[in-house]
Design a protein around this motif. Structure first.
Motif, mmCIF file in Angstrom:
data_model
loop_
_atom_site.group_PDB
_atom_site.id
_atom_site.type_symbol
_atom_site.label_atom_id
_atom_site.label_comp_id
_atom_site.label_asym_id
_atom_site.label_seq_id
_atom_site.Cartn_x
_atom_site.Cartn_y
_atom_site.Cartn_z
ATOM 1 N N GLY A 1 0.808 -1.213 0.000
ATOM 2 C CA GLY A 1 0.000 0.000 0.000
ATOM 3 C C GLY A 1 0.842 1.264 0.000
ATOM 4 O O GLY A 1 0.529 2.238 -0.700
ATOM 5 N N THR A 2 1.919 1.275 0.784
ATOM 6 C CA THR A 2 2.789 2.450 0.833
ATOM 7 C C THR A 2 3.486 2.680 -0.503
ATOM 8 O O THR A 2 3.586 3.817 -0.987
ATOM 9 C CB THR A 2 3.826 2.278 1.947
ATOM 10 N N ILE A 3 3.964 1.598 -1.114
ATOM 11 C CA ILE A 3 4.629 1.727 -2.417
ATOM 12 C C ILE A 3 3.622 2.171 -3.476
ATOM 13 O O ILE A 3 3.931 3.019 -4.334
ATOM 14 C CB ILE A 3 5.285 0.398 -2.812
ATOM 15 N N ASP A 4 2.409 1.632 -3.429
ATOM 16 C CA ASP A 4 1.378 2.027 -4.396
ATOM 17 C C ASP A 4 1.039 3.503 -4.251
ATOM 18 O O ASP A 4 0.843 4.220 -5.246
ATOM 19 C CB ASP A 4 0.135 1.167 -4.186
ATOM 20 N N ARG A 5 0.974 3.981 -3.033
ATOM 21 C CA ARG A 5 0.672 5.398 -2.810
ATOM 22 C C ARG A 5 1.760 6.290 -3.409
ATOM 23 O O ARG A 5 1.461 7.303 -4.069
ATOM 24 C CB ARG A 5 0.528 5.653 -1.311
ATOM 25 N N ALA A 6 3.028 5.936 -3.185
ATOM 26 C CA ALA A 6 4.124 6.736 -3.733
ATOM 27 C C ALA A 6 4.126 6.704 -5.257
ATOM 28 O O ALA A 6 4.343 7.732 -5.917
ATOM 29 C CB ALA A 6 5.460 6.237 -3.181
ATOM 30 N N ALA A 7 3.882 5.528 -5.846
ATOM 31 C CA ALA A 7 3.841 5.438 -7.305
ATOM 32 C C ALA A 7 2.655 6.198 -7.877
ATOM 33 O O ALA A 7 2.754 6.805 -8.949
ATOM 34 C CB ALA A 7 3.789 3.968 -7.726
#
Length: 644
Positions: free
Chosen positions: A333-339
Motif C-alpha cells: 500500500g505504501t509503495i502504491d501510494r508513492a507510485a
C-alpha cells in the motif's frame, strides 16, 4: 543460434568506435598546442628561425593554443559537471522488499551476470536498466583503484503495474532479459562509451536551458560541440545498444523461455488497462485536485474487467488465484501510494507532495467525491453559459432572430436579480480550493457561491435604466409602444428541461454554447497551467545549471489531456446535466467503471446508452430520443437540479 558473446563483441566494437571519436575530438583540441610546442622547440634548438615569419607564426599559434585549451577546458568541465537525466521513479530499499531483491539476485546468478545495484519502480508499463553512477545521483563512493574505473552495476527499474498484475513466475520471466543486460554493461569499454554519451547528452541539455547572455554564450558553444559529437557517434551508439540487447536476449533464453511468451502477452494487456485507467479514471480526479492513491491496485480491477469484456482475454482472470508479484513487497500500500503520486506528477503536473489542495482519494469515495462533483460542476458551468446567451422568445417563424450584440450584460444576469447571489467562476481549481479532502457530497459548496468582489460592484447603466423603466416594474406599456419580448427570468431554476428546450428551439444555441464552453474551459486550463508553472518554479531548489531539471515546458512530462472539440465539450456538459437530474429525481447514483471512468448507475446497473440521445440533441437539435430515454429511466426534467 548465436552465442551471447557474439553480441557482446559486436557491442564492444561499436563502443571502441565511440571512444575513437572522443579521442579524435581531444586530438583536435590539442593540435594547436602540439604545433606550438614544435615551433618553440625548433626555435630554441636553432632548427627554425627566431625572427620574421617564424616569430609571427609562434605568436599566432600560441594565441590559438590558449584559446583552444580554454574552450576544451570549458567543454570538459560542463560535460563532467552536467548531471545526466534520471527517469522519475520510486526507489525501493532492500528492507522494503527483501523477497524482490532475493528474486532478482537469484535470477542474476542463474544468468551468470552481476546483480543490479538497486531496484526502483516507475508508473509505466516498461522495465529497463539505468546507470546512476554519476556523483550527483548518489552518496560519495570510495576512490577508484589505479587504472580503469571499475564499472558499477546499474539500477533495475520495474514498471509498477507489472508488480500488481503479474504473478511471481511471470515477473521473473519478464525480468530475465532485462537483468541479463548487466553483463554487457559491466564491460569497461561499453561502460566508458555510455558515460561519454550521457555526458554529451547532459551538456546539450544544460546549454538548452541556459539563461542570461554571460552564461548563454559559452554554453551555446558547448551545446554545439556536444550535438556535433552526438551526431558523429549516433550510428555507433545505436548498433552498440542493439548488440547489448541481442546478447542479453540470447543469454535470457536459458531461463523460463516458455513462460516469457505468456508474460509478454500480459505486458500488452497491462498497457491497455493502464492507459484506460489513467485517461478515463485518474484524469478526472487529477483535474479536480485529487489523486487516486491506489492506481496499481486499480489496474488489477481494470484488467479484470477488460478480460471479462474481451473474448481475446478470456482466461487471464483465472491467474488471479496465483501469488501476485506485489506480495514481494513488505508494504504494497505504501509503495502504491508513492507510485500513484508520482504518476499524477508526471502525467498531470501535480505537486510533488500532498496538501490541502492536492489530497488523495480512495476508490470507495471516488463515485461521490469525484464523479458527483464533476457532474455538478459541469452542469453549473452549462447553466451559467446559458444565462449569458441572448434571450430568445417563443418560437415564431416571422420573428427575426435576436442579434448577438443584444446579449445581456454579465452585470444584469443572476447577480442583479432580487434575492440572487452573483455567480462565481466555476473552475475545477476553485472547487479544489473550496472543498476539503474528506468532504461529503451533501456538504459540497454551492457552485454559485457569491464572490465578495462582485457584491460590492455598482449597478451597470443597463440595470439602472431597467429599474427606472416602469415597464420593468410590471407597469403597462404606454400607448403606441409594443410590448417587450418575454425573457426568461435571470434567476430561473436550473432544470434539465431548460437546457433541452433551449438547444432544441434555437438552432444557433448549440454552436454558441459550445463555443463559449470551449473558451471557458480553455481559460481555466491556462490558469491551471500558470499555477503549475509557478509551483514548479518555487519547488525547484536545486542548481538547474548542472541538474536534470524538468523539461523545457515544465511538468507534466507526459500530458494525458486529449484535445476536445467544442461539440464534445457541449456533449459532456449536457451528459453531466442529465446525470445530475437522474441522481436528484430518479434515484440514480454516480458510479465508477474501471475502463470508462464516471458512470451512471440506475437500479445498481450501469446505463451506457445515454451517449446517442445526447449527441442527437447536440448535433441535430432533436430532443425526442433524449426525452424518450428520460421517460424510460423515470427522470423528471422539470424538477430543479442541485448544482453544488
Amino acid at each position: 543460434m548465436a552465442s551471447p558473446e557474439t553480441g557482446v563483441l559486436a557491442a564492444r566494437g561499436r563502443a571502441l568506435a565511440v571512444l575513437r571519436v572522443r579521442g579524435a575530438a581531444l586530438a583536435v583540441a590539442l593540435l594547436p598546442a602540439a604545433v606550438a610546442v614544435v615551433l618553440l622547440v625548433g626555435g630554441a634548438t636553432g632548427r627554425l628561425g627566431t625572427e620574421g615569419g617564424w616569430a609571427v607564426a609562434r605568436w599566432t599559434i600560441g594565441g590559438l593554443t590558449v584559446l583552444s585549451l580554454l574552450l576544451a577546458t570549458l567543454v570538459s568541465v560542463v560535460v563532467a559537471r552536467a548531471r545526466p537525466a534520471l527517469s522519475p521513479s520510486v526507489p525501493i530499499a532492500e528492507e522494503a522488499a527483501p523477497d524482490l531483491y532475493r528474486l532478482v539476485r537469484d535470477l542474476a546468478d542463474r544468468l551468470d551476470v552481476p546483480a543490479p545495484s538497486a531496484i526502483a519502480l516507475t508508473p509505466d508499463c516498461d522495465s529497463w536498466l539505468e546507470d546512476r553512477t554519476h556523483r550527483a545521483h548518489g552518496p560519495p563512493r570510495p576512490a577508484r583503484r589505479a587504472g580503469r574505473r571499475a564499472p558499477e552495476a546499474p539500477v533495475l527499474v520495474i514498471g509498477s503495474p507489472f508488480l500488481w498484475w503479474m504473478r511471481v513466475a511471470e515477473l521473473r520471466a519478464l525480468l530475465a532479459p532485462v537483468v541479463a543486460g548487466t553483463g554487457p554493461s559491466a564491460h569497461p569499454d561499453i561502460a566508458a562509451a555510455r558515460r561519454f554519451i550521457r555526458g554529451l547528452d547532459a551538456a546539450a541539455a544544460v546549454a538548452a536551458r541556459a539563461r542570461g547572455p554571460l552564461r548563454a554564450l559559452p554554453l551555446r558553444f558547448v551545446g554545439r560541440v556536444a550535438r556535433l559529437l552526438l551526431r558523429a557517434v549516433g550510428e555507433h551508439v545505436v548498433l552498440m545498444e542493439r548488440g547489448v540487447a541481442a546478447a542479453a536476449s540470447e543469454r535470457a533464453q536459458e531461463v523460463d523461455y516458455g513462460l516469457r511468451i505468456v508474460a509478454q502477452e500480459q505486458v500488452g494487456l497491462a498497457y491497455a488497462g493502464w492507459d484506460r485507467l489513467l485517461t478515463r479514471v485518474a484524469l478526472p480526479a487529477w483535474r479536480m485536485g485529487r489523486w487516486p492513491s491506489r492506481l496499481d491496485a486499480g489496474v488489477v480491477s481494470a484488467l479484470t474487467e477488460l478480460s471479462r469484456r474481451d473474448r481475446l482475454a478470456e482466461g487471464f482472470a483465472s491467474r488471479l488465484g496465483e501469488r501476485p508479484a506485489c506480495d514481494l513487497l513488505e508494504e504494497p500500500g505504501t509503495i502504491d501510494r508513492a507510485a500513484s503520486l508520482l504518476a499524477a506528477r508526471l502525467f498531470h503536473g501535480g505537486p510533488a507532495e500532498p496538501g490541502p489542495d492536492w489530497s488523495p482519494v480512495g476508490w470507495q469515495q471516488y463515485p461521490q467525491e469525484i464523479v458527483d462533483r464533476k457532474w455538478r460542476l459541469e452542469a453549473a458551468r452549462l447553466h451559467r453559459v446559458l444565462d449569458e446567451l441572448p434571450a430568445v422568445g417563443p418560437a415564431d417563424p416571422d420573428r427575426e432572430a435576436p442579434e448577438p450584440s443584444r446579449a445581456p450584460d454579465r452585470s444584469t444576469t443572476p447577480a442583479d436579480a432580487p434575492g440572487a447571489a452573483p455567480a462565481q467562476s466555476l473552475t475545477y481549481a476553485g472547487a479544489r480550493a473550496r472543498t476539503s479532502a474528506a468532504a461529503h457530497p451533501a456538504s459540497l459548496p454551492h457552485a454559485l457561491d457569491p464572490a465578495p468582489a462582485a457584491a460590492a460592484s455598482p449597478p451597470s447603466p443597463q440595470l439602472r435604466a431597467r429599474r427606472e423603466d416602469p415597464r420593468a416594474q410590471g407597469g403597462p406599456p404606454s400607448a403606441g409602444e409594443a410590448p417587450l419580448a418575454e425573457e426568461p427570468a435571470a434567476s430561473a431554476a436550473p432544470t434539465l428541461a431548460r437546457v433541452i428546450d433551449r438547444l432544441a428551439r434555437d438552432t444557433r444555441a448549440g454552436d454558441l454554447v459550445a463555443a463559449r464552453l470551449g473558451a471557458e474551459v480553455a481559460r481555466e486550463e491556462r490558469e491551471q497551467a500558470a499555477r503549475q508553472a509557478a509551483r514548479s518554479a518555487q519547488a525547484d531548489t536545486t542548481d538547474s545549471t548542472w541538474g536534470d531539471g524538468p523539461a523545457d515546458g515544465g511538468l507534466p512530462l507526459f500530458p494525458l489531456q486529449p484535445p476536445r472539440t467544442a461539440r464534445e465539450l457541449l456533449a459532456d456538459h449536457v451528459t453531466a446535466m442529465v446525470c445530475c437530474a437522474a441522481v436528484d429525481t430518479a434515484g440514480a447514483a454516480p458510479g465508477l467503471d474501471w475502463l470508462d471512468g464516471p458512470a451512471l448507475l440506475v437500479d445498481g446497473t450501469r446505463r451506457a446508452d445515454l451517449g446517442r440521445p445526447v449527441l442527437s440533441l447536440v448535433d441535430d437539435g432533436d430532443a425526442e430520443p433524449l426525452r424518450g430515454w428520460l421517460h424510460r429511466v423515470g427522470v423528471r426534467p422539470e424538477k430543479p437540479v442541485r448544482l453544488g
